[in-house]
Design a protein around this motif. Structure first.
Motif, PDB file in Angstrom:
ATOM      1  N   GLU A   1     -67.206  18.248 -34.642  1.00  0.00           N
ATOM      2  CA  GLU A   1     -66.573  17.007 -35.039  1.00  0.00           C
ATOM      3  C   GLU A   1     -65.250  17.373 -35.379  1.00  0.00           C
ATOM      4  OE1 GLU A   1     -66.404  12.661 -35.254  1.00  0.00           O
ATOM      5  OE2 GLU A   1     -67.694  14.151 -34.461  1.00  0.00           O
ATOM      6  N   GLU A   2     -64.839  18.369 -36.127  1.00  0.00           N
ATOM      7  CA  GLU A   2     -63.490  18.874 -36.532  1.00  0.00           C
ATOM      8  C   GLU A   2     -62.874  19.439 -35.074  1.00  0.00           C
ATOM      9  OE1 GLU A   2     -63.243  20.543 -40.982  1.00  0.00           O
ATOM     10  OE2 GLU A   2     -63.560  21.936 -39.198  1.00  0.00           O
TER      11      GLU A   2
ATOM     12  N   ASN B   1     -62.356  16.319 -32.614  1.00  0.00           N
ATOM     13  CA  ASN B   1     -61.292  15.447 -33.082  1.00  0.00           C
ATOM     14  C   ASN B   1     -60.052  15.736 -33.620  1.00  0.00           C
ATOM     15  OD1 ASN B   1     -62.862  13.138 -31.999  1.00  0.00           O
ATOM     16  ND2 ASN B   1     -64.103  13.411 -33.901  1.00  0.00           N
ATOM     17  N   GLN B   2     -60.141  17.206 -33.772  1.00  0.00           N
ATOM     18  CA  GLN B   2     -58.894  17.861 -34.232  1.00  0.00           C
ATOM     19  C   GLN B   2     -58.188  17.300 -35.729  1.00  0.00           C
ATOM     20  OE1 GLN B   2     -57.035  20.654 -32.898  1.00  0.00           O
ATOM     21  NE2 GLN B   2     -59.018  20.677 -31.990  1.00  0.00           N
ATOM     22  N   ARG B   3     -59.393  17.008 -36.473  1.00  0.00           N
ATOM     23  CA  ARG B   3     -59.115  16.623 -37.933  1.00  0.00           C
ATOM     24  C   ARG B   3     -60.409  17.027 -38.923  1.00  0.00           C
ATOM     25  NH1 ARG B   3     -60.901  11.169 -35.768  1.00  0.00           N
ATOM     26  NH2 ARG B   3     -63.115  10.832 -36.656  1.00  0.00           N
ATOM     27  N   PRO B   4     -59.925  17.433 -40.080  1.00  0.00           N
ATOM     28  CA  PRO B   4     -60.972  18.025 -40.893  1.00  0.00           C
ATOM     29  C   PRO B   4     -61.860  17.132 -41.309  1.00  0.00           C
ATOM     30  CG  PRO B   4     -58.953  17.426 -41.959  1.00  0.00           C
ATOM     31  CD  PRO B   4     -58.538  17.302 -40.753  1.00  0.00           C
TER      32      PRO B   4
END
Length: 217
Positions: free
Chosen positions: A185-186, A189-192
């Protein structure tokens, strides 16, 4: 069966903080109710159900991860090796298959809101009974004492050493699957994902515990 109130990334466990000598009465009562319902559900006949495999689900997440990052973090590779080793031991236990209620156990955890997870678990599935117990333990972030209560209440007796080590193997594999989802998922979507660190710690701890128990033979 009660819905899970544990959210991925939550700051608090459903029942109580780890470290207590035993689950509180309310927590034990909830676990007892859930496990007796689950044990009864596992007595239902398994017909035309596809096999559900936690390691295979994690591989589905890994395939998606590799589309975006051909070189996953080193911690991912190390944990994957540990999970594969533990899964090999667990498969040799030849535990009985049951209808899996993993989707239901995770219905409110946030994990199954992902399309890939629904695809991996969709339809009628059978699995090692420990898959559901491991999912329940990890999704609710239970302490070791609460985890023991899960197995004791499910079996309605004290677990044998073989059942105890197998249980922890499935808890570890459930945590590994959650961690693999977080990494995917990280990356996608390039988010923590706040739960990544927590899931890594749980997977490493539980898989290492299981491997040590198998090594005692």
């Amino acid at each position: 069966m009660s819905d899970s109130h544990f959210k991925i990334g939550s700051e608090k466990p459903l029942l109580h903080e780890a470290g207590a000598d035993a689950p509180p009465l309310q927590g034990r009562a909830l676990i007892s109710r859930d496990m007796h319902v689950l044990a009864a559900a596992h007595q239902l006949p398994v017909h035309n159900a596809k096999l559900l495999d936690l390691l295979a689900i994690a591989r589905t997440y890994e395939e998606e991860l590799l589309l975006f990052n051909p070189k996953p973090p080193e911690e991912f590779a190390k944990l994957k090796h540990l999970a594969t080793e533990v899964a090999d031991y667990a498969c040799r236990d030849n535990s009985s298959l049951t209808l899996s209620h993993r989707l239901f156990l995770l219905a409110d955890s946030g994990l199954e809101s992902d399309k890939l997870a629904r695809q991996a678990n969709g339809g009628l599935r059978s699995s090692d009974y420990g898959t559901d117990l491991g999912t329940y333990t990890v999704a609710r972030k239970l302490s070791d004492d609460e985890a023991r209560a899960v197995l004791e209440e499910y079996l309605d007796r004290a677990p044998s050493p073989g059942e105890w080590r197998h249980f922890w193997a499935m808890v570890g594999l459930a945590a590994w699957c959650s961690y693999a989802w977080c990494i995917m998922e990280e990356t996608r979507n390039q988010r923590p994902v706040p739960a990544r660190k927590q899931c890594h710690q749980l997977a490493e701890s539980h898989l290492t515990k299981a491997l040590g128990l198998y090594g005692e033979d």
